[in-house]
Design a protein around this motif. Sequence first.
Motif, short mmCIF file in Angstrom:
data_model
loop_
_atom_site.label_atom_id
_atom_site.label_comp_id
_atom_site.label_asym_id
_atom_site.label_seq_id
_atom_site.Cartn_x
_atom_site.Cartn_y
_atom_site.Cartn_z
N PRO A 51 122.03 47.10 -26.74
CA PRO A 51 121.23 46.41 -26.16
C PRO A 51 121.61 45.86 -24.63
O PRO A 51 120.68 45.69 -23.79
CB PRO A 51 121.05 45.24 -27.34
N LEU A 52 122.83 45.36 -24.76
CA LEU A 52 123.34 44.81 -23.42
C LEU A 52 123.01 45.89 -22.28
O LEU A 52 122.72 45.65 -21.15
CB LEU A 52 124.58 44.26 -23.49
N LEU A 53 123.73 47.03 -22.58
CA LEU A 53 123.73 48.19 -21.58
C LEU A 53 122.29 48.42 -21.16
O LEU A 53 122.00 48.59 -20.30
CB LEU A 53 124.19 49.34 -22.26
N LEU A 54 121.25 48.69 -22.09
CA LEU A 54 119.96 48.98 -21.87
C LEU A 54 119.31 47.72 -20.96
O LEU A 54 118.72 48.26 -19.89
CB LEU A 54 118.96 49.02 -23.29
N LYS A 55 119.43 46.47 -21.34
CA LYS A 55 118.87 45.53 -20.46
C LYS A 55 119.51 45.57 -18.94
O LYS A 55 118.81 45.39 -18.01
CB LYS A 55 119.14 44.30 -21.17
N GLY A 56 120.91 45.70 -18.92
CA GLY A 56 121.36 45.92 -17.78
C GLY A 56 120.89 46.94 -16.83
O GLY A 56 120.71 46.98 -15.68
N ILE A 57 120.73 48.21 -17.51
CA ILE A 57 120.02 49.43 -16.86
C ILE A 57 118.75 49.11 -16.16
O ILE A 57 118.38 49.32 -15.18
CB ILE A 57 120.40 50.52 -17.69
N ILE A 58 117.98 48.48 -17.23
CA ILE A 58 116.38 48.19 -16.88
C ILE A 58 116.72 47.41 -15.59
O ILE A 58 115.81 47.62 -14.71
CB ILE A 58 115.76 47.71 -17.98
N ALA A 59 117.22 46.34 -15.65
CA ALA A 59 117.54 45.18 -14.44
C ALA A 59 117.85 46.13 -13.46
O ALA A 59 117.40 46.04 -12.33
CB ALA A 59 118.43 44.47 -14.80
N ALA A 60 118.78 46.90 -13.54
CA ALA A 60 119.59 47.61 -12.25
C ALA A 60 118.10 48.74 -11.67
O ALA A 60 118.17 48.74 -10.34
CB ALA A 60 120.71 48.61 -12.80
N ILE A 61 117.61 49.35 -12.34
CA ILE A 61 116.41 50.27 -12.10
C ILE A 61 115.40 49.48 -11.51
O ILE A 61 114.89 49.95 -10.33
CB ILE A 61 115.89 51.19 -13.19
N ILE A 62 114.82 48.51 -12.14
CA ILE A 62 113.89 47.75 -11.57
C ILE A 62 113.99 46.94 -10.29
O ILE A 62 113.41 46.81 -9.36
CB ILE A 62 113.17 46.89 -12.39
N GLY A 63 115.57 46.72 -10.08
CA GLY A 63 115.85 46.07 -8.83
C GLY A 63 116.24 47.00 -7.61
O GLY A 63 116.31 46.65 -6.67
N GLY A 64 116.50 48.16 -8.24
CA GLY A 64 116.90 49.10 -7.06
C GLY A 64 118.37 49.50 -7.52
O GLY A 64 119.29 48.94 -6.91
N LEU A 65 118.49 50.91 -7.93
CA LEU A 65 120.07 51.41 -8.23
C LEU A 65 120.89 51.15 -7.23
O LEU A 65 120.74 51.50 -6.01
CB LEU A 65 119.71 52.77 -9.00
N GLY A 66 122.16 50.54 -7.49
CA GLY A 66 123.23 50.83 -6.82
C GLY A 66 123.07 49.41 -5.73
O GLY A 66 124.19 48.93 -5.14
N SER A 67 122.16 48.63 -5.84
CA SER A 67 122.11 47.32 -4.80
C SER A 67 122.19 45.95 -5.75
O SER A 67 121.83 45.99 -6.82
CB SER A 67 120.46 47.28 -4.38
N LEU A 68 123.32 45.53 -5.40
CA LEU A 68 123.77 44.21 -5.88
C LEU A 68 122.57 43.19 -6.11
O LEU A 68 122.54 42.86 -7.17
CB LEU A 68 125.10 43.69 -5.24
N TRP A 69 122.17 42.68 -5.21
CA TRP A 69 121.00 41.75 -5.30
C TRP A 69 119.83 42.21 -5.78
O TRP A 69 119.07 41.46 -6.59
CB TRP A 69 120.89 40.92 -4.07
N GLY A 70 119.62 43.56 -5.77
CA GLY A 70 118.41 44.08 -6.32
C GLY A 70 118.67 43.95 -7.85
O GLY A 70 117.56 43.76 -8.77
N GLY A 71 119.90 44.38 -8.23
CA GLY A 71 120.07 43.99 -9.83
C GLY A 71 119.84 42.63 -10.29
O GLY A 71 119.39 42.38 -11.27
N VAL A 72 120.32 41.75 -9.45
CA VAL A 72 120.13 40.07 -9.79
C VAL A 72 118.72 40.03 -9.96
O VAL A 72 118.16 39.45 -10.83
CB VAL A 72 120.86 39.46 -8.76
N LEU A 73 117.93 40.33 -8.76
CA LEU A 73 116.38 40.27 -9.01
C LEU A 73 115.75 40.87 -10.09
O LEU A 73 115.01 40.28 -10.85
CB LEU A 73 115.66 40.82 -7.72
N GLY A 74 116.12 42.09 -10.44
CA GLY A 74 115.52 42.98 -11.58
C GLY A 74 116.05 42.24 -12.94
O GLY A 74 115.33 42.06 -13.84
N ALA A 75 117.28 41.54 -13.11
CA ALA A 75 117.78 40.91 -14.24
C ALA A 75 116.67 39.69 -14.55
O ALA A 75 116.24 39.53 -15.51
CB ALA A 75 119.17 40.51 -13.98
N PHE A 76 116.58 38.94 -13.67
CA PHE A 76 115.55 37.82 -13.66
C PHE A 76 114.02 38.14 -13.91
O PHE A 76 113.53 37.47 -14.77
CB PHE A 76 116.03 36.87 -12.55
N LEU A 77 113.66 39.13 -13.32
CA LEU A 77 112.43 39.57 -13.59
C LEU A 77 112.36 39.97 -15.00
O LEU A 77 111.38 39.30 -15.63
CB LEU A 77 111.90 40.58 -12.47
#
Lengths: 286, 242
Positions: free
Chosen positions: A220-246
Amino acid sequence: MDFVVQLTINSIIAGSIYTLMALGFNLTYGATKFFNLAHGVMATIAGYTVFYFSSQPLYISIPAGIFAAGLVGYVLDRTIYSPLRKRKASNMVLLVASLGVFTALESLIALKFSSQHQSLPEIFASVPTFNLFGGSFTAIHLLIVASAAVCALGLHALLKYTLFGKAINAVSDDEEVSKIVGINTNRLMGQVFFVGSAIAGVAGILVGFDTVIIPIMGMPLLLKGIIAAIIGGLGSLWGGVLGAFLLGFVENFGIWHISGEWKDVIAFGLLILFLIFRPQGILKKS
Amino acid sequence: MSLKTKNLEKHFDGVHAVDHLSIEIKPGVITGILGPNGSGKTTLINVISGIHPIDGGEIAIGSQTFSSIKRHEVPDFDITRTFQNVRVFEQMTVMDNLLVILSSRSVLTSLRQRATPKQLDRAQEVLKKVGLWEKRNSLASKLSYGQRKLLEVGRVLAMDKKINLFDEPFAGMFPEMVKRVSGILQNLKQCGKTIVLIEHNMQLIRELCDYVIVMDAGKLLAQGEPEKVLAQKNVIEAYLGE
Ligand SMILES: Nc1ncnc2c1ncn2[C@@H]1O[C@H](COP(=O)(O)OP(=O)(O)OP(=O)(O)O)[C@@H](O)[C@H]1O
Ligand SMILES: [Mg+2]
């Protein structure tokens, strides 16, 4: 009204955990361009390392847990991913290999520690629950949010201000050219895996303190992390953070009037919406 | 250091991009490589720099002969190059593009925020040479095409290798940039470096090259002094027949 405050607090806590998972995932994805599914089990390894050292003080067991996750990530790269890359294995092969690694390590942990859940030692035993505008949260929750902030800012500084970070950026940008200009990409990858896995370890330990640890906690942790990464923009540090909070907010506010079991449906629904309408994520990294 | 190919082969699904090519490139002179579009010039240096694996034959660097060259070995073989379609690190500043090459790669030292004064001096010297010092803090992606080409030339200088391969470095440059890079090439020549220049502009070839090698369909068509080779009938035909 109190309910809104509580949902907001819950969203921030969830967003922080997802941030921790997405940071490391994005870091390794950026450098290697493959979906390292074994990233999830790093959280489990760290949690169980802290459990294994339960008799030790926390200032020993927690760093040991983080280090163990980093070390396993490093060793996996050296022994499995790097040889595969040398043989020009496709990213699909690497993904499958990492899924194998995930399953194997998860099973090993279950064999050693049983598949039942376990509790980590009490961390803030004497600290009461905080109340804020009618919502409540614990000291561990505060630690989760602080850790996410420290890791995000720390990683940002590492990438932006150190020569090590510059080399990582170079490899993420163009691995072929990096090699030709003499950057030791192989060694660098190992170090990237260490850092990324260690951050996942932080997430695992915090989840363990907040709730329990269980061998299957990684997925579950992996999947949420991946979803956050994808919706934020793969490979982008701050994108991942935004995706995680969204993701944290949508998930928590999405279940306002319905049962909590819908959380995952909402999370994956959000992912699918993004894959259809904005596959490059919020912060596009072209 | 001399660079030789012996019966070198590279093919892509039946296209013989480099076809049993045997050439020698000497140090201390500028060797031009020319030939019509698709004649295999870029492929040749891609093979030499490990981008593509060798399909047949060998490459001799100095006194050593190799039948395979890996990308990460390229700097150790004293080779550096530019790319026909510029490849700089777009998301980094001009300065960082050089520092990432100049800096030592051990983890602990590379965790320092700043490069050493020596590395910074070297980067400054190179950026002034290629005329990008004013742009040192711009992201490479914000540079014009010609400026990115200059940055690649700067990278070659920063690497300071004996064998320098330039793939159409002047394409897309303004006249003053062309002048600057010509000067840099002549300077490298005076330092005794081995220099390969892929170029379509005959005037530049005549001006800069001491020796030229003409390729056609992956094969060696002609070689020798520029004036003589460029006057050869088969060379003129190869270009006209494009
Ligand atoms: N990566 C590749 N995959 C498939 N075919 C390729 C590849 N690279 C080059 N080729 C083919 O090899 C041949 C030689 O191409 P190459 O780019 O080396 O020519 P060139 O002499 O550099 O041409 P130009 O003057 O246009 O740059 C062409 O037919 C080209 O299509
Ligand atoms: Mg070419």
